[in-house]
Write an enzyme that holds these catalytic residues in place. Structure first.
Site, mmCIF file in Angstrom:
data_model
loop_
_atom_site.group_PDB
_atom_site.id
_atom_site.type_symbol
_atom_site.label_atom_id
_atom_site.label_comp_id
_atom_site.label_asym_id
_atom_site.label_seq_id
_atom_site.Cartn_x
_atom_site.Cartn_y
_atom_site.Cartn_z
ATOM 1 N NE ARG A 45 -2.476 1.125 3.592
ATOM 2 C CZ ARG A 45 -3.169 0.891 4.696
ATOM 3 N NH1 ARG A 45 -4.408 0.431 4.619
ATOM 4 N NH2 ARG A 45 -2.622 1.085 5.882
ATOM 5 C CB CYS A 440 -24.296 -8.939 42.912
ATOM 6 S SG CYS A 440 -25.210 -7.597 42.118
#
Length: 530
Positions: A45, A440
């Site tokens: 590139r 929890c």
């Protein structure tokens, strides 16, 4: 008869960028070292280079790539590809159409297309692309992108378009050795169609030692591809029998009590004390740390991580903790408390799950429905509203496949799945639902058993497969163990003299959690494997 196209290995796809080279590092030297390290495909590139210079760089690059039998592609410029005899090209959405490129290039040339949406992928397949570069996975400094970051979880939808085709796929943007395994693990279609490779730029090009940088990436990729099942379960579905599963849970519990692993918890500040006490009762060591600055060091300590965002106070700490847990192959339990209540919670969950890979996601019906974008169950704050899922087994199986992790659906009946096996758990006393933070504490218990699973695996693991796993150990069994520990302890506690209600139940429950044994689990577990 047309000559068949050569087989291309897309595993480690290097995209060059000379502007990223470290000071004093020669480009061709860097390229050759990266090939020696394991790069399997190269794209040249050159966005801001004159045609003459681009052509010369491409010719020199081709000589080195072909020396190692690695194909070379050119980004965008068909004229350069034709002039230097490239093996193919890579084109973007605004570049020349594939049909025209195919007509201009020699037969059997490889053509790849950048794709940012499922529609892009669908069109690339229709137009005859050989492979697609899908993303952007993460934000990157090497290339400005016109499309928003899709995240790891967004790649699966694009891969689904490729099911049943011969078109290959590589993930692009922001990929490096520290997140490569997360990308490979998370980017899989619902039917199991994986990525064919990873496209990497700066992690190799910007390195002063590109050979080592490439080798690190290649090791991760090859180890991942070598594993037959990319899951957090170690056993095949047929090998999960009740007593075998519970025996594994008992072994994990013993490992926890013997080794006291660290369970790092970023949790709801309403339940910090209960969660720490539950961790200690099970035999592990809790630490409630939230500062991002601590996470690199904590991530290196064996154990497990629990992220419970019931009171989202330090999202940066959650992000850093999860990243470091993934890097160090520690299990992560994510408890998206109240995720359906606000847009901020939904956005936060999305950011977290695209930054790191959860090992287990645990939630009630409303929370998991919100995570799955399902309207079947609604939520009000942290609570679910309605009758629940019509088919909870299918729901947890599908969500586990989508999120590429273990799913724990909590409720009167608990459901656990790794995307293949579904396990129904029917223990628990009603008093458990009458104390603050019981859900929890289930997350805490699951995280603790995940730490136990890692300990068991550490004693017996094969180093050959380590780099292909995001967390070591049977996390399906660990999730089952975490749920059973809480629910069975609650049943025993509810029968104890002096327990008259929720106020007297909680301390006795913690006591029973600490006295839980493998025998309790084997005798009391109400388990159905589907």
């Amino acid at each position: 008869m047309a000559t068949p196209k050569p087989a291309i290995d897309y595993s480690l796809y290097l995209v060059t960028g000379r502007d990223l080279l470290p000071s004093g590092k020669d480009y061709l030297e860097s390229l050759e070292e990266s090939l020696q390290g394991g790069v399997t495909l190269v794209q040249i590139r050159e966005k801001n280079t004159d045609t003459g210079e681009f052509l010369e760089i491409a010719k020199q690059s081709k000589a080195i790539c072909h020396k190692y039998n690695v194909p070379i592609l050119i980004n965008d410029r068909i004229d350069i590809a034709l002039a230097m005899g490239a093996d193919g090209i890579h084109i973007g959405q605004t570049d020349m159409p594939i049909a025209i490129a195919r007509a201009l290039l020699p037969p059997n040339s490889i053509i790849g297309m950048t794709c940012n949406t499922p529609e892009h992928v669908r069109q690339a397949v229709k137009d005859g692309a050989d492979y697609v570069g899908i993303g952007p996975v993460w934000a990157t400094q090497t290339k400005k992108v016109a499309h928003p970051v899709v995240g790891v979880r967004g790649l699966g939808e694009m891969l689904e378009v490729l099911d049943g085709t011969d078109v290959k796929a590589v993930a692009i943007a922001g990929i490096k050795s520290t997140n490569a395994l997360q990308c490979l693990h998370g980017a899989v279609s619902k039917t199991g169609r994986p990525l064919d490779g990873l496209a990497v730029v700066s992690d190799i090009i910007a390195s002063t030692d590109p050979r080592s940088a490439s080798r690190r990436l290649a090791t991760v990729i090859n180890a991942f591809k070598a594993r037959p099942l990319h899951t957090f379960s170690l056993a095949s579905p047929s090998s999960y029998a009740r007593d075998t599963l519970l025996k594994s849970v008992g072994i994990m519990l013993a490992a926890i009590k013997q080794n006291s692993p660290l369970v790092h918890q970023i949790t709801n500040n309403v339940v910090t004390t209960q969660s720490a006490n539950a961790t200690l009762a099970l035999g592990a060591s809790p630490i409630m740390a939230t500062s991002p600055e601590e996470m690199e060091d904590l991530g290196k300590i064996p154990g497990a991580l629990l992220v419970n965002f019931g009171t989202i106070q330090n999202l940066d700490g959650m992000l850093a903790a999860g990243r470091n847990a993934n890097i160090n192959k520690k299990p992560i339990v994510f408890d998206p408390v109240g995720v359906g209540a606000t847009k901020y919670r939904r956005d936060s969950a999305n950011v977290l799950l695209n930054t790191w890979q959860a090992t287990v996601i645990k939630g009630n019906a409303g929370e998991l429905a919100a995570l799955a974008n399902s309207s079947e169950v609604q939520s009000r704050g942290v609570d679910s509203v309605g009758q629940g899922f019509a088919d909870p087994a299918s729901f947890v199986r599908d969500l586990a496949r989508k999120e590429r992790c273990i799913i724990v659906l909590t409720g009167v009946t608990d459901w656990v799945s790794d995307g293949t096996t579904v396990i129904k758990l029917s223990n628990g006393d009603k008093l458990l639902g009458e104390i603050t933070g019981s859900g929890c504490m289930v997350g805490t218990s699951v995280a603790t058993f995940c730490a136990g699973a890692s300990l068991v695996a550490a004693a017996a693991r094969s180093s050959d497969a380590e780099d292909g796993m995001l967390a070591r150990g049977d996390m399906l069994a660990a999730a089952v163990g975490g749920v059973l520990a809480v629910t069975i302890a609650s049943e025993i506690a509810a029968t104890r003299p002096g327990v008259k209600g929720s106020g007297t139940f909680l301390p006795v429950f913690i006591d029973e959690l600490g006295q839980l044994t493998e025998e309790n689990i084997l005798q009391s577990a109400n388990v159905e494997i589907l």
